[in-house]
Scaffold this motif. Sequence first.
Motif, PDB file in Angstrom:
ATOM      1  N   ARG A 232      20.632  30.839  36.858  1.00 24.11           N
ATOM      2  CA  ARG A 232      19.807  30.359  37.975  1.00 24.11           C
ATOM      3  C   ARG A 232      20.578  30.413  39.302  1.00 24.11           C
ATOM      4  O   ARG A 232      20.887  29.388  39.917  1.00 24.11           O
ATOM      5  CB  ARG A 232      19.313  28.939  37.723  1.00 24.11           C
ATOM      6  CG  ARG A 232      18.301  28.814  36.603  1.00 24.11           C
ATOM      7  CD  ARG A 232      17.787  27.380  36.508  1.00 24.11           C
ATOM      8  NE  ARG A 232      16.684  27.268  35.562  1.00 24.11           N
ATOM      9  CZ  ARG A 232      16.035  26.130  35.306  1.00 24.11           C
ATOM     10  NH1 ARG A 232      16.384  25.022  35.937  1.00 24.11           N
ATOM     11  NH2 ARG A 232      15.049  26.101  34.438  1.00 24.11           N
ATOM     12  N   VAL A 233      20.868  31.598  39.742  1.00 26.03           N
ATOM     13  CA  VAL A 233      21.607  31.791  40.996  1.00 26.03           C
ATOM     14  C   VAL A 233      20.669  31.589  42.172  1.00 26.03           C
ATOM     15  O   VAL A 233      19.639  32.254  42.279  1.00 26.03           O
ATOM     16  CB  VAL A 233      22.224  33.206  41.028  1.00 26.03           C
ATOM     17  CG1 VAL A 233      22.940  33.444  42.338  1.00 26.03           C
ATOM     18  CG2 VAL A 233      23.168  33.392  39.846  1.00 26.03           C
TER      19      VAL A 233
ATOM     20  N   CYS B 276      14.322  26.661  26.902  1.00 28.61           N
ATOM     21  CA  CYS B 276      14.503  25.234  27.179  1.00 28.61           C
ATOM     22  C   CYS B 276      14.455  24.936  28.673  1.00 28.61           C
ATOM     23  O   CYS B 276      14.126  23.818  29.077  1.00 28.61           O
ATOM     24  CB  CYS B 276      15.833  24.746  26.598  1.00 28.61           C
ATOM     25  SG  CYS B 276      15.901  24.728  24.795  1.00 28.61           S
ATOM     26  N   GLN B 277      14.805  25.909  29.499  1.00 30.79           N
ATOM     27  CA  GLN B 277      14.777  25.734  30.948  1.00 30.79           C
ATOM     28  C   GLN B 277      13.392  25.984  31.541  1.00 30.79           C
ATOM     29  O   GLN B 277      13.183  25.770  32.736  1.00 30.79           O
ATOM     30  CB  GLN B 277      15.782  26.686  31.607  1.00 30.79           C
ATOM     31  CG  GLN B 277      17.233  26.391  31.285  1.00 30.79           C
ATOM     32  CD  GLN B 277      18.182  27.453  31.830  1.00 30.79           C
ATOM     33  OE1 GLN B 277      17.788  28.612  32.012  1.00 30.79           O
ATOM     34  NE2 GLN B 277      19.422  27.076  32.095  1.00 30.79           N
ATOM     35  N   SER B 278      12.450  26.426  30.710  1.00 29.22           N
ATOM     36  CA  SER B 278      11.112  26.770  31.190  1.00 29.22           C
ATOM     37  C   SER B 278      10.278  25.510  31.428  1.00 29.22           C
ATOM     38  O   SER B 278      10.724  24.388  31.193  1.00 29.22           O
ATOM     39  CB  SER B 278      10.412  27.673  30.174  1.00 29.22           C
ATOM     40  OG  SER B 278      10.106  26.941  28.977  1.00 29.22           O
ATOM     41  N   SER B 279       9.046  25.714  31.883  1.00 33.65           N
ATOM     42  CA  SER B 279       8.148  24.578  32.139  1.00 33.65           C
ATOM     43  C   SER B 279       7.591  23.973  30.862  1.00 33.65           C
ATOM     44  O   SER B 279       6.978  22.908  30.895  1.00 33.65           O
ATOM     45  CB  SER B 279       7.000  25.034  33.052  1.00 33.65           C
ATOM     46  OG  SER B 279       6.309  26.136  32.473  1.00 33.65           O
ATOM     47  N   GLY B 280       7.783  24.651  29.736  1.00 36.00           N
ATOM     48  CA  GLY B 280       7.409  24.076  28.451  1.00 36.00           C
ATOM     49  C   GLY B 280       5.951  24.268  28.095  1.00 36.00           C
ATOM     50  O   GLY B 280       5.243  25.095  28.670  1.00 36.00           O
TER      51      GLY B 280
ATOM     52  N   PHE C  65      18.616  24.336  20.921  1.00 29.05           N
ATOM     53  CA  PHE C  65      17.417  23.533  21.153  1.00 29.05           C
ATOM     54  C   PHE C  65      17.737  22.037  21.175  1.00 29.05           C
ATOM     55  O   PHE C  65      17.293  21.309  22.062  1.00 29.05           O
ATOM     56  CB  PHE C  65      16.365  23.809  20.069  1.00 29.05           C
ATOM     57  CG  PHE C  65      15.710  25.159  20.183  1.00 29.05           C
ATOM     58  CD1 PHE C  65      15.351  25.668  21.421  1.00 29.05           C
ATOM     59  CD2 PHE C  65      15.435  25.920  19.056  1.00 29.05           C
ATOM     60  CE1 PHE C  65      14.738  26.914  21.535  1.00 29.05           C
ATOM     61  CE2 PHE C  65      14.828  27.152  19.155  1.00 29.05           C
ATOM     62  CZ  PHE C  65      14.478  27.653  20.394  1.00 29.05           C
ATOM     63  N   VAL C  66      18.507  21.571  20.211  1.00 26.36           N
ATOM     64  CA  VAL C  66      18.827  20.145  20.122  1.00 26.36           C
ATOM     65  C   VAL C  66      19.716  19.714  21.284  1.00 26.36           C
ATOM     66  O   VAL C  66      19.455  18.703  21.951  1.00 26.36           O
ATOM     67  CB  VAL C  66      19.509  19.827  18.773  1.00 26.36           C
ATOM     68  CG1 VAL C  66      19.973  18.381  18.736  1.00 26.36           C
ATOM     69  CG2 VAL C  66      18.562  20.106  17.614  1.00 26.36           C
ATOM     70  N   ALA C  67      20.780  20.477  21.548  1.00 23.11           N
ATOM     71  CA  ALA C  67      21.704  20.122  22.624  1.00 23.11           C
ATOM     72  C   ALA C  67      21.006  20.135  23.981  1.00 23.11           C
ATOM     73  O   ALA C  67      21.209  19.243  24.817  1.00 23.11           O
ATOM     74  CB  ALA C  67      22.892  21.082  22.634  1.00 23.11           C
TER      75      ALA C  67
ATOM     76  N   LEU D  69      16.955  19.068  29.228  1.00 24.44           N
ATOM     77  CA  LEU D  69      16.111  20.260  29.383  1.00 24.44           C
ATOM     78  C   LEU D  69      14.836  20.062  28.563  1.00 24.44           C
ATOM     79  O   LEU D  69      14.898  19.857  27.353  1.00 24.44           O
ATOM     80  CB  LEU D  69      16.869  21.509  28.928  1.00 24.44           C
ATOM     81  CG  LEU D  69      18.009  21.939  29.860  1.00 24.44           C
ATOM     82  CD1 LEU D  69      18.844  23.047  29.213  1.00 24.44           C
ATOM     83  CD2 LEU D  69      17.468  22.412  31.204  1.00 24.44           C
ATOM     84  N   ARG D  70      13.687  20.147  29.212  1.00 26.32           N
ATOM     85  CA  ARG D  70      12.412  19.758  28.587  1.00 26.32           C
ATOM     86  C   ARG D  70      11.520  20.922  28.194  1.00 26.32           C
ATOM     87  O   ARG D  70      10.374  20.711  27.787  1.00 26.32           O
ATOM     88  CB  ARG D  70      11.631  18.843  29.543  1.00 26.32           C
ATOM     89  CG  ARG D  70      12.410  17.639  30.063  1.00 26.32           C
ATOM     90  CD  ARG D  70      12.890  16.766  28.933  1.00 26.32           C
ATOM     91  NE  ARG D  70      13.560  15.562  29.414  1.00 26.32           N
ATOM     92  CZ  ARG D  70      14.282  14.766  28.633  1.00 26.32           C
ATOM     93  NH1 ARG D  70      14.437  15.057  27.359  1.00 26.32           N
ATOM     94  NH2 ARG D  70      14.867  13.697  29.139  1.00 26.32           N
ATOM     95  N   GLY D  71      12.008  22.151  28.319  1.00 23.86           N
ATOM     96  CA  GLY D  71      11.160  23.304  28.026  1.00 23.86           C
ATOM     97  C   GLY D  71      10.638  23.313  26.603  1.00 23.86           C
ATOM     98  O   GLY D  71       9.475  23.641  26.339  1.00 23.86           O
TER      99      GLY D  71
END
Length: 467
Positions: free
Chosen positions: A96-97, A146-150, A179-181, A187-189
């Motif tokens: 994510r630069v 995991c970084q996505s909007s989910g 996923f767990v970490a 991170l809510r994706g």
Amino acid sequence: MAWSAALLMALIVSLTVLRNPVQVTDSLVPILKVQDASTWEVFMAKIDNVGFFRPLYWVQIKLLLEASGGRYALAYKSFHVLCVALLFVLFVCAARVRSKDDAIAFTFALVVLTGMHSFLGMVWEGYPVNHYLEIAVFSLAALVLCQSSGGVVADIAAALLFVMASLTLDSGLLVWVVFVAARLVGLRGVSWRGVAMTTALLAVYMALRFVVFDVGSPGVGERAVGFGFSRIEPAEIERRFVATGHLYYFYLYNVVSAFASVFLSEPINGRWMLTQRVIDSGVDRMVATSIISALVATGLLVRFAIARRRDWAARQFDHGDQLVLVCVAVALGNATMCFSYVKDEVMSTAGVFYALAVFAAMRGALTHWTAVQGRAVVATALTIVLFAGSAAWTIRTTGSQYQMLRIGTVDRYEWAHVDEWLVRQHQTPTSAHGAQLVHDLRDQAMHTRPLSVLYVPRWAVEWFIPE
């Protein structure tokens, strides 16, 4: 700038991959084994392989063989290059630069990624499908998810990603670790429902592997392994650890060594080669490069952790914190999977996440550097350290490319003697179809043009050869 740098690096690596032939060792026999079976037969035959549970890896070999239309090397190398491209694309997405400091830090992280000792094994070998590279791609895809909007789609994608990764290679279970970490650090994706789904699939995987098909785990006496300053043979492992009831010491050494290799660039394949080199002949160019690069990169991580410790204790995580903490989790999980033997390629996924963590730490250091520019001594010292680290990692990246080209020369030479090699391995094709496949692969290998050792300068050996 980030996309341009990643594109350039991906292009360099891909051209090297395409320039080298499919290697004989670890590639030819798997291709021969799937040649005359159907895809379903391949899957069912490999689902209960003793010690290894990777049926999709064999299915991929079969599918690419069928799709090649006789151009076997092109098919396998094209898939290889596709995985390389996906690795760099996902690496940029995960980083994510957003700012100038981000771009500078990302460039540094990129040479860390390609300069890691685990990167070489992850990229150059084919097997003929490079499953270690695939697992790194799957794990990065899990982080990006995991970084996505989910949403429901993300949870379903997480489950599918886990199934594909876990059935491709044993270390595909690292996708679950991601996923767990990621969820634990904010991170809510992928929702807790998605994590629960992948955990249920993990339980099914364990039941299938250890109960239904009784695949088990790789044995400790199947191969020579690095231990201390040397390699020990299976007979010595049996004598020193199994027969004495001290096998847990051997397991502990492997796990600790694998974890240390990510952050210290040592040991290499379980063997403390650089340390032995210092003891035997002092600090030479290659050793100095490895020491400086590891100290700077891991030093940045330590500084970052100290600076952020209060926020971590309060469970307040920003993007950089998440990258660093997920890296630690992946490194621990990856190292645990090396309990029976340490191999750099197995730790390659942890190496990729290490580069992401260094990106976050470097960005933090640049922010601090901006704040202390008025203090000349501190700013100068920080500038020297960062410059030395950047130079060392750039040298290591160059060395990785050099070694990939050098290995291609060895691979091409092996094809000239492939018939003798097949006899020694007791794998000589018994059918005309198999013999023709070997002939075609050898002919395609002979048409490649890897680096000629005649043009390799002597100084390159001192900088780039680990032994």
